[in-house]
Each structure stands twice: as structure tokens, then as C-alpha cells.
Design a protein around this motif. Structure first.
Motif, mmCIF file in Angstrom:
data_model
loop_
_atom_site.group_PDB
_atom_site.id
_atom_site.type_symbol
_atom_site.label_atom_id
_atom_site.label_comp_id
_atom_site.label_asym_id
_atom_site.label_seq_id
_atom_site.Cartn_x
_atom_site.Cartn_y
_atom_site.Cartn_z
ATOM 1 N N THR A 25 0.843 -1.189 0.000
ATOM 2 C CA THR A 25 0.000 0.000 0.000
ATOM 3 C C THR A 25 0.878 1.238 0.000
ATOM 4 O OG1 THR A 25 -0.130 0.275 2.422
ATOM 5 C CG2 THR A 25 -1.703 -1.241 1.396
ATOM 6 N N SER A 26 0.334 2.338 -0.492
ATOM 7 C CA SER A 26 1.094 3.588 -0.528
ATOM 8 C C SER A 26 1.289 4.175 0.865
ATOM 9 C CB SER A 26 0.377 4.604 -1.415
ATOM 10 O OG SER A 26 -0.930 4.878 -0.928
ATOM 11 N N SER A 60 -5.436 -3.298 -6.649
ATOM 12 C CA SER A 60 -4.448 -2.739 -7.572
ATOM 13 C C SER A 60 -3.053 -3.064 -7.057
ATOM 14 C CB SER A 60 -4.618 -1.220 -7.705
ATOM 15 O OG SER A 60 -4.408 -0.576 -6.454
ATOM 16 N N TYR A 62 0.635 -2.502 -6.056
ATOM 17 C CA TYR A 62 1.535 -1.438 -5.597
ATOM 18 C C TYR A 62 2.641 -2.113 -4.797
ATOM 19 C CZ TYR A 62 3.210 2.864 -3.362
ATOM 20 O OH TYR A 62 3.985 3.907 -2.933
ATOM 21 N N TRP A 63 3.863 -2.022 -5.292
ATOM 22 C CA TRP A 63 4.961 -2.692 -4.595
ATOM 23 C C TRP A 63 6.278 -1.989 -4.940
ATOM 24 C CZ3 TRP A 63 4.120 -6.497 -1.051
ATOM 25 C CH2 TRP A 63 5.249 -7.116 -0.503
ATOM 26 N N LYS A 64 6.813 -1.245 -3.989
ATOM 27 C CA LYS A 64 8.043 -0.487 -4.216
ATOM 28 C C LYS A 64 9.271 -1.323 -3.835
ATOM 29 C CE LYS A 64 8.007 3.895 -3.579
ATOM 30 N NZ LYS A 64 7.968 5.251 -2.991
#
Length: 276
Positions: A25-26, A60, A62-64
């Protein structure tokens, strides 16, 4: 991934409990968690649920890189001898089907038991099992999760504006959870129920996560501990070598609060130095 500090520069603890990281998650502050893990060593590392947010990843992707780095850091600790126990929560409930198995040196358990240095026997679980909304109205939990994500996004923009005006960081979601009467009552009831479950099963205490409110206190003779979260409070529960439990806030240890506020508001990713 940055190199780890020298072993003698890392703070030595007996046990660390971390929960509600919400990788994927962001809102996850994986960069700060990574710094915390680099600067603290322990014999036991408990991952007390909601480490990966499967709910959001289904919506959605999201993976940094920092999320990868946290996973790699935990695996590295396991390889170096740290006893890593992963107790999945409701957001990473898919991992519960593997309870009882070990992967990469990480033990996956439905719940766990920990014995402190001073002889206390603690029950370790995420805590969603005692949340009526999760158990009997899961659709409402999904709605609440979406609203919480929206609040975090609004909070980020709001604090960017506050930073420009020279005002300190202020958490809208924390305000809503801890100041609104129903939320306060829910948290209080949750803590009491968990302490009661520990007493019923003959434990001296309980450690959980789930409600994103770090805490260590006595509830009618039962030690209650909550490891908080790595979305806003950036907190972990730790056991010192003498058996004493304490909540550590990386906001207070890793760097000046103003610098962290600037990073949070601007989603910056600067290197954090180890606490002495």
C-alpha cells in the motif's frame, strides 16, 4: 538495499513484535521499518499480522523496492539465527493456510507462545479473531478499509499544506480513531476482550496488533501489549534482556520529528541513522 550497520552498533533486544506493516500500500512506511530493523537485533522477531496487505493488492498492484527490501531484511535475519515467527492477520489471511509450516527459516503459526526473560507466558495473535466486524460483517470491514485508505490520502495532502505553513504533522485518522467516542469504546473493549482470553487460557499476558494502537499496560492482572503499526505511528513492541516490555516509536528514535514529518508529507525517502 543499503548495507546494515556493524553488529556492535545495533541495539540488542530479546524480542521484537511488529504488526500492521501493510506492505503493498502507498501508506506503508517501509523505508522507516527497514531502518528500524537494521538498527535493532533480537533473538526473537514476531510478525503479528497484516504484514502484507492482500486486500489492497487484489484491487491494484503497488509494490516499491523498499517493500522488497523489508522482506529481504527479515529473511536475512532468519538466516543469521533470529527466530522469526509469522502470525498472519486478516489482511494477509491467505498465509493462514500454511500455518504450522516453515519457509525460509520463518515459522508460520496461527498463534504463538512467548516466554519472557522474567518468566511471563504470553499469547501471541493478531487479534482480528476477536473483532466482531471482521467475524460477522466482513463487508463492513472492507468498506472501513477503503475509507481508511482515503483518509490516509487526504491526510498526506493536508499535511503537505501544513508543512508549507510551518505547522507540525497532524494525523486525521488517529484523531478519528482515538477521539471519536465509538472508536475509543471499540479499542477499550478489544483490549479487555484480549486480556480476558489470555486469562481464560492460563497466560500471563497477550501481545496482538490489528487496531493500530501501540500499548503496554496491565488489565486486571494481565499484561496487554499491542505492537501498533507502520503506517502512521511507526511503532514496535520490544522485550529488553531483563524481560521488560516497551513500545518504541521510530518517530522518536530514528531522527528529529520535523524531518520525519517532512518525509511523510512529501513521501520522501531519505536515509535514517541508527539510534545510539
Amino acid at each position: 538495499m543499503q548495507p546494515d550497520p556493524a553488529p556492535d552498533s545495533a541495539r540488542q533486544l530479546r524480542a521484537i513484535w511488529i504488526s500492521d506493516v501493510h506492505l503493498g500500500t502507498s501508506g506503508c512506511r517501509a523505508d522507516h521499518l527497514l531502518d528500524f530493523l537494521r538498527c535493532h537485533e533480537s533473538e526473537y522477531l514476531y510478525l503479528v499480522g497484516d504484514i502484507v496487505d492482500g486486500w489492497q493488492l487484489k484491487k491494484s498492484w503497488y509494490w516499491k523496492q523498499s517493500h522488497n527490501d523489508v522482506v529481504q531484511k527479515v529473511l536475512r535475519k532468519a538466516r543469521k539465527g533470529t527466530k522469526v515467527i509469522y502470525v498472519p492477520g486478516n489482511h494477509d489471511e491467505a498465509a493462514r493456510q500454511y500455518a504450522g509450516l516453515d519457509f525460509g527459516g520463518i515459522a508460520i503459526r496461527q498463534e504463538a507462545e512467548h516466554h519472557t526473560a522474567d518468566g511471563k507466558r504470553l499469547l501471541i495473535l493478531h487479534g482480528d479473531e476477536f473483532d466482531g466486524v471482521i467475524q460477522y460483517a466482513k463487508w463492513l470491514a472492507y468498506v472501513g478499509d477503503s475509507l481508511y485508505t482515503l483518509i490516509l490520502e487526504l491526510n498526506r495532502g493536508f499535511n503537505w499544506a501544513r508543512l508549507k505553513l510551518g505547522l507540525p504533522y497532524w494525523s486525521l485518522s488517529q484523531y478519528l480513531k482515538h477521539k471519536v467516542k465509538n472508536a475509543v469504546n471499540f479499542i477499550s473493549n478489544f483490549e479487555t476482550i484480549l486480556a480476558g482470553e489470555a486469562r481464560r487460557r492460563g497466560f500471563d499476558g497477550v501481545v496482538c496488533g490489528h487496531i493500530h494502537k501501540a500499548e503496554v499496560r496491565d488489565i486486571d492482572g494481565i499484561l496487554y501489549g499491542n505492537s501498533g503499526d507502520w503506517v502512521e505511528s511507526l511503532s514496535a513492541l520490544v522485550e529488553h534482556p531483563d524481560g521488560r516490555l516497551e513500545v518504541l516509536y521510530w518517530t522518536q528514535m530514528g531522527q528529529p520529528a520535523a524531518a520525519l514529518q517532512a518525509q511523510t508529507a512529501q513521501a520522501d525517502h531519505k536515509e535514517t541513522t541508527c539510534a545510539s
